[in-house]
Scaffold this active site. Structure first.
Site, PDB file in Angstrom:
ATOM      1  N   ASP A  51       0.816  -1.214   0.000  1.00 20.27           N
ATOM      2  CA  ASP A  51       0.000   0.000   0.000  1.00 20.27           C
ATOM      3  C   ASP A  51       0.854   1.271   0.000  1.00 20.27           C
ATOM      4  O   ASP A  51       0.367   2.356   0.315  1.00 20.27           O
ATOM      5  CB  ASP A  51      -0.954  -0.009   1.210  1.00 20.27           C
ATOM      6  CG  ASP A  51      -0.203  -0.169   2.517  1.00 20.27           C
ATOM      7  OD1 ASP A  51       1.007  -0.482   2.466  1.00 20.27           O
ATOM      8  OD2 ASP A  51      -0.808   0.027   3.577  1.00 20.27           O
ATOM      9  N   HIS A 255      24.060   7.650 -17.788  1.00 19.94           N
ATOM     10  CA  HIS A 255      22.918   7.616 -16.853  1.00 19.94           C
ATOM     11  C   HIS A 255      23.251   6.725 -15.654  1.00 19.94           C
ATOM     12  O   HIS A 255      22.445   5.879 -15.252  1.00 19.94           O
ATOM     13  CB  HIS A 255      21.641   7.146 -17.574  1.00 19.94           C
ATOM     14  CG  HIS A 255      21.095   8.190 -18.504  1.00 19.94           C
ATOM     15  ND1 HIS A 255      20.118   7.952 -19.434  1.00 19.94           N
ATOM     16  CD2 HIS A 255      21.403   9.509 -18.640  1.00 19.94           C
ATOM     17  CE1 HIS A 255      19.861   9.072 -20.106  1.00 19.94           C
ATOM     18  NE2 HIS A 255      20.635  10.018 -19.649  1.00 19.94           N
ATOM     19  N   ASP A 272      24.700  15.460 -12.233  1.00 18.09           N
ATOM     20  CA  ASP A 272      23.614  15.950 -13.074  1.00 18.09           C
ATOM     21  C   ASP A 272      22.366  15.903 -12.206  1.00 18.09           C
ATOM     22  O   ASP A 272      21.827  14.817 -11.945  1.00 18.09           O
ATOM     23  CB  ASP A 272      23.491  15.039 -14.300  1.00 18.09           C
ATOM     24  CG  ASP A 272      22.456  15.526 -15.300  1.00 18.09           C
ATOM     25  OD1 ASP A 272      21.612  16.367 -14.944  1.00 18.09           O
ATOM     26  OD2 ASP A 272      22.497  15.024 -16.452  1.00 18.09           O
ATOM     27  N   ASP A 283      17.758  21.678 -14.799  1.00 19.33           N
ATOM     28  CA  ASP A 283      18.602  20.538 -15.200  1.00 19.33           C
ATOM     29  C   ASP A 283      20.041  21.055 -15.313  1.00 19.33           C
ATOM     30  O   ASP A 283      20.368  21.763 -16.275  1.00 19.33           O
ATOM     31  CB  ASP A 283      18.075  20.014 -16.550  1.00 19.33           C
ATOM     32  CG  ASP A 283      18.790  18.762 -17.027  1.00 19.33           C
ATOM     33  OD1 ASP A 283      19.651  18.249 -16.314  1.00 19.33           O
ATOM     34  OD2 ASP A 283      18.457  18.312 -18.141  1.00 19.33           O
ATOM     35  N   HIS A 364      26.287  11.923 -27.113  1.00 21.11           N
ATOM     36  CA  HIS A 364      24.874  12.294 -26.950  1.00 21.11           C
ATOM     37  C   HIS A 364      24.610  13.658 -27.584  1.00 21.11           C
ATOM     38  O   HIS A 364      25.526  14.352 -28.018  1.00 21.11           O
ATOM     39  CB  HIS A 364      24.464  12.270 -25.465  1.00 21.11           C
ATOM     40  CG  HIS A 364      25.269  13.176 -24.570  1.00 21.11           C
ATOM     41  ND1 HIS A 364      25.065  14.529 -24.514  1.00 21.11           N
ATOM     42  CD2 HIS A 364      26.271  12.909 -23.684  1.00 21.11           C
ATOM     43  CE1 HIS A 364      25.900  15.057 -23.619  1.00 21.11           C
ATOM     44  NE2 HIS A 364      26.656  14.096 -23.113  1.00 21.11           N
ATOM     45  N   HIS A 368      18.062  19.634 -25.175  1.00 20.93           N
ATOM     46  CA  HIS A 368      16.649  19.225 -25.238  1.00 20.93           C
ATOM     47  C   HIS A 368      15.837  20.390 -24.691  1.00 20.93           C
ATOM     48  O   HIS A 368      16.337  21.203 -23.911  1.00 20.93           O
ATOM     49  CB  HIS A 368      16.404  17.927 -24.446  1.00 20.93           C
ATOM     50  CG  HIS A 368      16.882  17.948 -23.018  1.00 20.93           C
ATOM     51  ND1 HIS A 368      16.163  18.520 -21.994  1.00 20.93           N
ATOM     52  CD2 HIS A 368      18.018  17.476 -22.439  1.00 20.93           C
ATOM     53  CE1 HIS A 368      16.826  18.393 -20.852  1.00 20.93           C
ATOM     54  NE2 HIS A 368      17.973  17.775 -21.087  1.00 20.93           N
ATOM     55  N   HIS A 375      12.682  16.708 -20.013  1.00 17.50           N
ATOM     56  CA  HIS A 375      12.798  16.552 -21.474  1.00 17.50           C
ATOM     57  C   HIS A 375      11.442  17.001 -22.000  1.00 17.50           C
ATOM     58  O   HIS A 375      10.517  16.202 -22.122  1.00 17.50           O
ATOM     59  CB  HIS A 375      13.106  15.112 -21.857  1.00 17.50           C
ATOM     60  CG  HIS A 375      14.475  14.675 -21.404  1.00 17.50           C
ATOM     61  ND1 HIS A 375      14.931  13.382 -21.469  1.00 17.50           N
ATOM     62  CD2 HIS A 375      15.512  15.382 -20.857  1.00 17.50           C
ATOM     63  CE1 HIS A 375      16.175  13.308 -20.999  1.00 17.50           C
ATOM     64  NE2 HIS A 375      16.545  14.512 -20.628  1.00 17.50           N
ATOM     65  N   GLU A 398      24.412  21.041 -23.032  1.00 19.17           N
ATOM     66  CA  GLU A 398      25.099  20.102 -22.151  1.00 19.17           C
ATOM     67  C   GLU A 398      26.120  19.204 -22.857  1.00 19.17           C
ATOM     68  O   GLU A 398      25.991  17.991 -22.870  1.00 19.17           O
ATOM     69  CB  GLU A 398      24.076  19.230 -21.434  1.00 19.17           C
ATOM     70  CG  GLU A 398      22.998  18.605 -22.318  1.00 19.17           C
ATOM     71  CD  GLU A 398      22.040  17.732 -21.504  1.00 19.17           C
ATOM     72  OE1 GLU A 398      22.533  16.843 -20.787  1.00 19.17           O
ATOM     73  OE2 GLU A 398      20.822  17.938 -21.587  1.00 19.17           O
ATOM     74  N   TYR A 402      33.705  11.823 -22.369  1.00 18.96           N
ATOM     75  CA  TYR A 402      33.639  10.660 -21.470  1.00 18.96           C
ATOM     76  C   TYR A 402      34.716   9.664 -21.887  1.00 18.96           C
ATOM     77  O   TYR A 402      34.596   9.034 -22.943  1.00 18.96           O
ATOM     78  CB  TYR A 402      32.246  10.022 -21.549  1.00 18.96           C
ATOM     79  CG  TYR A 402      31.156  11.060 -21.382  1.00 18.96           C
ATOM     80  CD1 TYR A 402      30.720  11.451 -20.125  1.00 18.96           C
ATOM     81  CD2 TYR A 402      30.596  11.675 -22.518  1.00 18.96           C
ATOM     82  CE1 TYR A 402      29.748  12.438 -19.983  1.00 18.96           C
ATOM     83  CE2 TYR A 402      29.630  12.659 -22.387  1.00 18.96           C
ATOM     84  CZ  TYR A 402      29.209  13.045 -21.115  1.00 18.96           C
ATOM     85  OH  TYR A 402      28.249  14.020 -20.991  1.00 18.96           O
ATOM     86  N   ARG A 422      30.808  16.692 -17.952  1.00 18.13           N
ATOM     87  CA  ARG A 422      29.682  17.314 -18.664  1.00 18.13           C
ATOM     88  C   ARG A 422      29.416  18.636 -17.962  1.00 18.13           C
ATOM     89  O   ARG A 422      29.541  18.725 -16.728  1.00 18.13           O
ATOM     90  CB  ARG A 422      28.437  16.411 -18.626  1.00 18.13           C
ATOM     91  CG  ARG A 422      27.212  17.038 -19.277  1.00 18.13           C
ATOM     92  CD  ARG A 422      26.108  16.029 -19.662  1.00 18.13           C
ATOM     93  NE  ARG A 422      25.451  15.375 -18.553  1.00 18.13           N
ATOM     94  CZ  ARG A 422      25.645  14.124 -18.184  1.00 18.13           C
ATOM     95  NH1 ARG A 422      26.509  13.376 -18.850  1.00 18.13           N
ATOM     96  NH2 ARG A 422      25.010  13.605 -17.161  1.00 18.13           N
ATOM     97  N   GLU A 424      26.330  21.484 -17.978  1.00 17.39           N
ATOM     98  CA  GLU A 424      24.967  21.673 -18.491  1.00 17.39           C
ATOM     99  C   GLU A 424      24.314  22.883 -17.850  1.00 17.39           C
ATOM    100  O   GLU A 424      24.291  23.014 -16.625  1.00 17.39           O
ATOM    101  CB  GLU A 424      24.128  20.421 -18.173  1.00 17.39           C
ATOM    102  CG  GLU A 424      22.662  20.570 -18.541  1.00 17.39           C
ATOM    103  CD  GLU A 424      21.874  19.274 -18.389  1.00 17.39           C
ATOM    104  OE1 GLU A 424      22.248  18.436 -17.545  1.00 17.39           O
ATOM    105  OE2 GLU A 424      20.870  19.117 -19.113  1.00 17.39           O
TER     106      GLU A 424
HETATM  107  N1  GLY Z   1      19.403  14.797 -16.643  1.00 16.41           N
HETATM  108  C1  GLY Z   1      19.015  14.353 -17.891  1.00 16.41           C
HETATM  109  C2  GLY Z   1      19.554  15.205 -18.922  1.00 16.41           C
HETATM  110  O1  GLY Z   1      20.483  15.947 -18.703  1.00 16.41           O
HETATM  111  O2  GLY Z   1      19.059  15.233 -20.001  1.00 16.41           O
HETATM  112 MN    MN Z   2      20.969  16.850 -16.915  1.00 17.25          MN
HETATM  113 MN    MN Z   3      19.613  17.653 -19.753  1.00 15.86          MN
END
Ligand code: GLY
Ligand code: MN
Ligand code: MN
Length: 456
Positions: A51, A255, A272, A283, A364, A368, A375, A398, A402, A422, A424
């Site tokens: 529950d 991720h 991140d 973000d 990547h 976005h 996103h 971002e 890597y 990274r 961002e």
């Molecule tokens: N945290 C997910 C991204 O940076 O898109």
């Molecule tokens: Mn991010």
């Molecule tokens: Mn992002």
């Protein structure tokens, strides 16, 4: 413990006004026929175990058009005598349920404080919606969110089909309204931008608090606790997406989610993490040496990623195509990696999506949309061509590099072994150029080295 950091955030903006919700509704309804109806439903609750539920977060289109966050709710709109009317079906007030599960605005609260014309208990949904569908020519409804709502809609349409045989009135179609709502959500209003700016400032200070609490011997989860603890302390609803907190080799997993390793003394930690405020996401990614001093190799990569990010942000201008920041970042990264001897191809070869070497280390996209969803909605290539930036659009920038020496698919240069970086930020497109909502988060090498391990 967070009081000094909280003082840097400043006060929260006023919430989105009832008038703004009405204006969002009108902009949608102006695209809908007057004999058609619109239905939106809250997301279903999900179970953690027995529950115990996962923390509840409703569906963003529902939040956008009504500001209503409660589960078990449906919005329905129809045009009556030339005027659009919005109805909300909600969980009714119920003292016993509220003793156990918490307060509910109920029907009375919905009518009093939300941008709706009518409100009814959710138990009335089938009969009232069935009636409305029997009167309309088209139902704008996104199927697949709530099976029971889908079945109410299809049952009512089938019933209508039988009536149609009798009296010959027109067919009932179903159309997904989410693309129309996405176009509205893509362009942020001044009030939305203020919510996003606040979420961005909280997240920026949270990252700074994490930098200041970094030192040799810390673990990833301890740093995560600082960041997420501050999100809550500062009055946001917590994270907008699960935080990624990876040190050393873990920073090279895009991720990474375990967030539970000790940090090596000379490693870079990549975080991140972003908060959500009144439904709006932020973000941010920052990467810094856990002991506060970049090695020469770390500096080379860090400065390159930062240069690429700055080049990408400079492309966030009204009229530029959505992919301009990505192409700018890729070019700077490729040129830099050629200079550092990591890439052995020429510039154009290295940028090739199939055979270029850049994608070994930067795999990547750069951006976005961001808004109610991290996103966020909005088609990137309407009619197959990259969307052109307009004032009010918000996106992340971002880029990263890597160098996972654990990877069997590439030969990782020894000098850069297990460095992941990274950077961002969240950027608002304005007529006067890019407005970096997360600009208060430290990111130059000098800034970072001056604050890591030092209290506020
Ligand atoms: N945290 C997910 C991204 O940076 O898109
Ligand atoms: Mn991010
Ligand atoms: Mn992002």
């Amino acid at each position: 413990m967070f009081d000094d950091a909280r003082a840097l955030v400043g006060s929260a903006p006023p919430p989105i006004s009832i008038d703004e919700f009405r204006s969002r509704q009108s902009r949608l309804f102006s695209q809908i026929g007057s004999d058609e109806i619109v239905i939106l439903c809250s997301s279903p609750e999900t179970i953690h175990s027995n529950d115990v539920h996962h923390p509840y977060r409703s569906q963003s289109d529902m939040i956008y058009l009504t500001g209503w966050y409660e589960p078990e709710s449906v919005m329905f709109a129809e045009c009556i005598d030339g005027v659009w009317k919005v109805t909300l079906f909600v969980q009714p007030k119920d003292t016993l349920k509220e003793i156990w599960e918490g307060r509910r605005p109920g029907v009375e609260g919905a009518l009093k404080d939300w941008a709706v014309d009518f409100a009814y208990p959710i138990g009335d949904l089938r009969s009232r919606l069935g009636d409305a569908i029997s009167r309309c020519s088209k139902v704008h409804h996104q199927t697949g969110i709530r099976n029971e709502i889908d079945s109410i809609v299809t049952d009512a349409i089938q019933l209508r089909g039988r009536a149609r045989q009798m009296n010959g009135s027109g067919p009932v179609g179903i159309e997904d309204p989410s693309a129309k709502i996405a176009e509205l959500r893509l362009r942020k209003s001044p009030a939305e931008i203020e919510q996003m700016r606040h979420a961005s400032i909280v997240s920026s200070i949270a990252h700074e608090a994490a930098m200041r609490s970094s030192m040799s011997g810390r673990t990833e989860n301890q740093i995560q606790a600082i960041i997420e603890g501050f999100f809550v302390f500062a009055g946001t609803s917590g994270w907008a997406y699960p935080s990624i907190v990876g040190c050393g080799e873990n920073a090279t997993i895009l991720h990474y989610k375990e967030n539970n390793s000790p940090c090596g003394d000379d490693e870079i930690i990549l975080i991140d993490a972003g908060s959500e405020f009144r439904g709006y996401a932020s973000d941010i990614t920052r990467s810094w040496p856990i002991n506060g001093k970049f090695t020469d190799a770390q500096k080379e990569l860090y400065q390159l990623v930062l240069d690429s990010q700055e080049a990408a942000i400079a492309e966030c201008k009204v009229g530029n195509p959505f992919n301009a920041p990505h192409e700018a970042a890729r070019r700077v990264l490729a040129e830099g990696l050629i200079k550092l001897g990591v890439i052995t191809q020429n510039l154009e070869e290295s940028l090739d999506n199939e055979n270029g070497q850049l994608k070994n280390w930067y795999m990547h996209n750069t951006s976005h949309w961001i808004g109610l969803d991290v996103h966020d909605v909005g088609i990137y290539k309407p009619n197959g061509e990259p969307r052109l930036f307009e004032s009010g659009m918000c996106l992340t920038v971002e880029p990263g590099l890597y160098f996972g020496s654990w990877r069997p698919d590439v030969d990782c240069p020894e000098r850069y072994s297990n460095i992941g970086i990274r950077i961002e930020d969240d950027v608002l497109i304005t007529e006067s150029g890019p407005d970096v909502l997360t600009s208060s988060c430290p990111k130059t090498i000098a800034e970072i080295e001056s604050i890591v391990g030092k209290s506020f």
